[in-house]
Scaffold this motif. Structure first.
Motif, short mmCIF file in Angstrom:
data_model
loop_
_atom_site.label_atom_id
_atom_site.label_comp_id
_atom_site.label_asym_id
_atom_site.label_seq_id
_atom_site.Cartn_x
_atom_site.Cartn_y
_atom_site.Cartn_z
N ARG A 104 100.64 0.46 -36.77
CA ARG A 104 100.96 0.74 -35.37
C ARG A 104 102.39 1.25 -35.26
N ARG A 105 103.30 0.62 -35.98
CA ARG A 105 104.71 1.01 -35.90
C ARG A 105 104.91 2.45 -36.36
N ILE A 106 104.17 2.85 -37.38
CA ILE A 106 104.31 4.20 -37.92
C ILE A 106 103.55 5.22 -37.07
N GLU A 107 102.29 4.94 -36.81
CA GLU A 107 101.45 5.89 -36.07
C GLU A 107 101.98 6.13 -34.66
N LEU A 108 102.45 5.08 -34.00
CA LEU A 108 102.86 5.16 -32.60
C LEU A 108 104.38 5.14 -32.43
N ALA A 109 105.10 5.46 -33.48
CA ALA A 109 106.57 5.39 -33.43
C ALA A 109 107.12 6.22 -32.28
N PHE A 110 108.04 5.63 -31.52
CA PHE A 110 108.76 6.29 -30.42
C PHE A 110 107.84 6.69 -29.27
N GLU A 111 106.67 6.07 -29.20
CA GLU A 111 105.73 6.35 -28.11
C GLU A 111 105.70 5.21 -27.09
N PHE A 112 106.78 4.42 -27.05
CA PHE A 112 107.00 3.42 -26.01
C PHE A 112 106.06 2.23 -26.13
N LYS A 113 105.60 1.95 -27.36
CA LYS A 113 104.68 0.84 -27.60
C LYS A 113 105.35 -0.32 -28.34
N ARG A 114 106.39 -0.03 -29.10
CA ARG A 114 106.91 -1.01 -30.05
C ARG A 114 107.47 -2.25 -29.35
N TRP A 115 108.20 -2.06 -28.22
CA TRP A 115 108.74 -3.24 -27.56
C TRP A 115 107.63 -4.17 -27.10
N TYR A 116 106.53 -3.60 -26.61
CA TYR A 116 105.43 -4.44 -26.17
C TYR A 116 104.80 -5.19 -27.35
N ASP A 117 104.77 -4.56 -28.53
CA ASP A 117 104.26 -5.26 -29.72
C ASP A 117 105.19 -6.40 -30.11
N ILE A 118 106.49 -6.15 -30.08
CA ILE A 118 107.45 -7.21 -30.42
C ILE A 118 107.26 -8.39 -29.48
N LYS A 119 107.07 -8.09 -28.21
CA LYS A 119 106.93 -9.17 -27.23
C LYS A 119 105.63 -9.94 -27.42
N ARG A 120 104.49 -9.23 -27.51
CA ARG A 120 103.22 -9.95 -27.57
C ARG A 120 103.07 -10.73 -28.86
N LEU A 121 103.70 -10.26 -29.94
CA LEU A 121 103.63 -10.94 -31.23
C LEU A 121 104.73 -11.97 -31.41
N ARG A 122 105.69 -11.97 -30.46
CA ARG A 122 106.82 -12.89 -30.51
C ARG A 122 107.56 -12.80 -31.85
N ILE A 123 107.91 -11.56 -32.22
CA ILE A 123 108.61 -11.34 -33.49
C ILE A 123 110.03 -10.83 -33.26
N GLY A 124 110.59 -11.13 -32.09
CA GLY A 124 111.93 -10.65 -31.78
C GLY A 124 112.98 -11.17 -32.73
N GLU A 125 112.90 -12.42 -33.12
CA GLU A 125 113.92 -12.98 -34.02
C GLU A 125 113.87 -12.31 -35.39
N GLU A 126 112.69 -11.89 -35.81
CA GLU A 126 112.57 -11.13 -37.06
C GLU A 126 113.05 -9.70 -36.87
N ALA A 127 112.60 -9.06 -35.80
CA ALA A 127 112.93 -7.65 -35.58
C ALA A 127 114.43 -7.44 -35.38
N PHE A 128 115.09 -8.38 -34.69
CA PHE A 128 116.49 -8.20 -34.34
C PHE A 128 117.41 -9.13 -35.13
N GLY A 129 116.86 -9.81 -36.14
CA GLY A 129 117.67 -10.66 -37.00
C GLY A 129 118.44 -9.85 -38.03
N PRO A 130 119.23 -10.50 -38.85
CA PRO A 130 120.09 -9.80 -39.82
C PRO A 130 119.32 -8.89 -40.78
N ASP A 131 118.07 -9.25 -41.09
CA ASP A 131 117.27 -8.46 -42.02
C ASP A 131 116.26 -7.56 -41.31
N GLY A 132 116.33 -7.50 -39.99
CA GLY A 132 115.39 -6.69 -39.23
C GLY A 132 115.77 -5.22 -39.24
N LEU A 133 114.91 -4.41 -38.59
CA LEU A 133 115.19 -2.98 -38.51
C LEU A 133 116.41 -2.69 -37.64
#
Length: 510
Positions: A447-476
């Motif tokens: 999903r991250r690759i296929e839909l990159a920059f198509e305004f979907k990624r933030w909603y995925d981060i939220k629904r999966l509750r992966i913000g601490e991973e995504a925005f942590g020191p080792d995140g993207l």
């Protein structure tokens, strides 16, 4: 002057002008009240078209809403640090309730809803075949659901208005509706739309039965109701031929404004008209926002603004053999008549950055003005590829190890191996035999690759509750300010809460 929800709804109910979209070709009409304006199905369609027209505006899909979603995710960052503070604050998780981006797309969202409500109320005034009236009213139900689906994911509990406002006092003391109730109402609108919309529309900027069904699948995926998400997605897949849907052969074509009329993958588009915008309606700045500053290419004379740019780690971790990477990123630009790589972009502008830039909107903006402004993009808000991804993710949650789920991902990878007509060996098919966890990781990455920059990624981060991973020191995108107790929601506009105490308190942390 800031526009508040009440003034917006008052204008919608009394003196609204619905400016036209390129494909819908409606004439501007003044809405006085449903019982006085709506006489024919043509009147009804004009009001519905107005609701969709509000989506194609600078405050909504043309910049404010979409840029906020880009920056809130972990794929894009601020490039030009001299840009407006309201954008920097969204990106850095430093927002407050006076943020100017929210102050723009919040009232525009309710303008979309208000126009839809007028149409739905007006449908009851028309003496015509019920099937014909319901088919148009179903478009309005979809439009209302679309706007509320964005609002509820961004804000949680929100004011829910489902009636035509003819007197401002009707909404003077409105309260917030709980998130769960908003979702239930969204589902009800989409169910009505699914029942009454036709299998196909003359333009993808009008929703079809497949559009409503795909959004039902997306809503159920967001709610974690995987069986329902799979069933709705499977309905679209099984009936793709009836709905005129397929994966387009060349991934690049999806982001070429000139190719939009011939595409079969979009289920719903938001159409801009290119240089002929009327004020903020029809005005698109996304190409400008993401384009390379000072670039001299003919596609966008004067270069873009380098506001939302990819994280370098996103680019570096994406295998260069994947054609979707080449489509998604601009890595070269022209300065002083010479082609230069991204590693020296900043040498040609004191506000540029040495990073690849988002190419999906800047590369082929169609009919566009300086800097790519006022493009003629038909932005794809939902496409068939996402339906396949929803089906794959949901099926893995209810039946792990399914070859059917693997097959959906491999259809996307097969398309990605077509590099503008030249077949390659990458990306390889997803192998069988993955565990549930392994497949879940695979589909989320896809999903991250296929839909990159198509305004979907933030909603995925939220629904999966992966913000601490995504925005942590080792995140993207490391973001030390990210707080999971606060930042899965945006702040409600403070001026709205000040005017109506029933909307208080604001979301936690604001």
């Amino acid at each position: 002057m800031k526009i508040n929800i009440y003034k917006t709804l008052w204008c919608i109910g009394l003196v609204s002008l619905f400016a036209g979209c390129s494909d819908l070709e409606e004439k501007p009409v003044g809405i006085l009240a449903p019982e006085t304006f709506f006489r024919t199905t043509e009147d009804l369609q004009a009001a519905v078209n107005g609701s969709f027209a509000y989506m194609a505006s600078e405050e909504y899909w043309g910049r404010k809403l979409t840029t906020a979603l880009l920056l809130r995710g972990d794929l894009a960052d601020i490039g030009d640090l001299g840009t407006s503070a309201m954008r920097v604050d969204v990106n850095n998780f430093e927002m407050n309730d006076a943020n100017g981006m929210v102050a723009s797309f919040w009232p525009r969202s309710y303008a979309i809803i208000g126009a839809a409500n007028q149409a739905i109320a007006g449908a009851g005034q028309i003496d015509d075949e019920p099937e014909k009236v319901n088919a148009i009213a179903a478009q309005a139900c979809f439009s209302r659901a679309f706007a509320y689906y964005h609002l509820v994911r961004m804000f949680g509990d929100i004011p829910y208005i489902d009636f035509a406002v003819s007197d401002v006092s009707d909404v003077d003391d409105i309260s917030k509706t709980p998130e769960a109730e908003v979702y239930a109402k969204i589902i009800a609108d989409l169910e009505f739309a699914k029942k009454w919309l036709p299998d196909e529309q003359p333009y993808r900027s009008l929703p079809s039965k497949a559009t409503a069904t795909a959004y039902l699948a997306s809503v159920y995926l967001t709610l974690g109701e995987y069986r329902k998400a799979y069933d709705e997605a499977k309905f679209v897949i099984d009936n793709a031929g009836t709905f005129g849907l397929s994966l387009d052969a060349d991934f690049q074509d999806l982001f070429n404004a000139d190719k939009a009329p011939g595409l079969r993958e979009p289920l719903f588009t938001i159409d801009f008209i290119g240089q002929n915008a009327d004020g903020n309606l029809g005005t698109d700045y996304l190409a400008s926002m993401t384009g390379i500053r000072e670039d001299e290419t003919g596609r966008a004379i004067g270069g873009g603004w380098t506001v939302a740019v990819p994280q370098l780690k996103v680019f570096e971790e994406w295998d260069e053999k994947d054609y979707r990477r080449a489509v998604s990123f601009d890595t070269i630009a022209v300065f002083n008549g010479e082609t230069m790589p991204y590693t020296v972009f900043a040498n040609f502008s004191d506000r540029g950055v040495n990073r690849p830039h988002i190419a999906k909107y800047y590369r082929y903006p169609g009919l566009a003005g300086s800097n790519g402004r006022q493009s003629s993009h038909n932005y794809i808000a939902m496409r068939y590829a996402e339906v396949l991804l929803i089906a794959a993710e949901a099926l893995n949650e209810i039946n792990p190890g399914s070859s059917e789920a693997t097959g959906y991902l491999n259809r996307l990878r097969e398309r990605a191996r077509n590099r503008a007509g030249v077949l390659s060996a990458y990306p390889e098919d997803v192998p069988g035999g993955l565990s549930q966890d392994q497949f879940r990781d695979t589909v989320i990455r896809e999903r991250r690759i296929e839909l990159a920059f198509e305004f979907k990624r933030w909603y995925d981060i939220k629904r999966l509750r992966i913000g601490e991973e995504a925005f942590g020191p080792d995140g993207l995108e490391p973001q030390p300010n990210f707080d999971p107790a606060r930042d899965y929601l945006f702040p409600l506009p403070g001026d709205e809460l000040a005017r109506n105490p029933n909307l208080q308190p604001n979301n936690p942390g604001y």
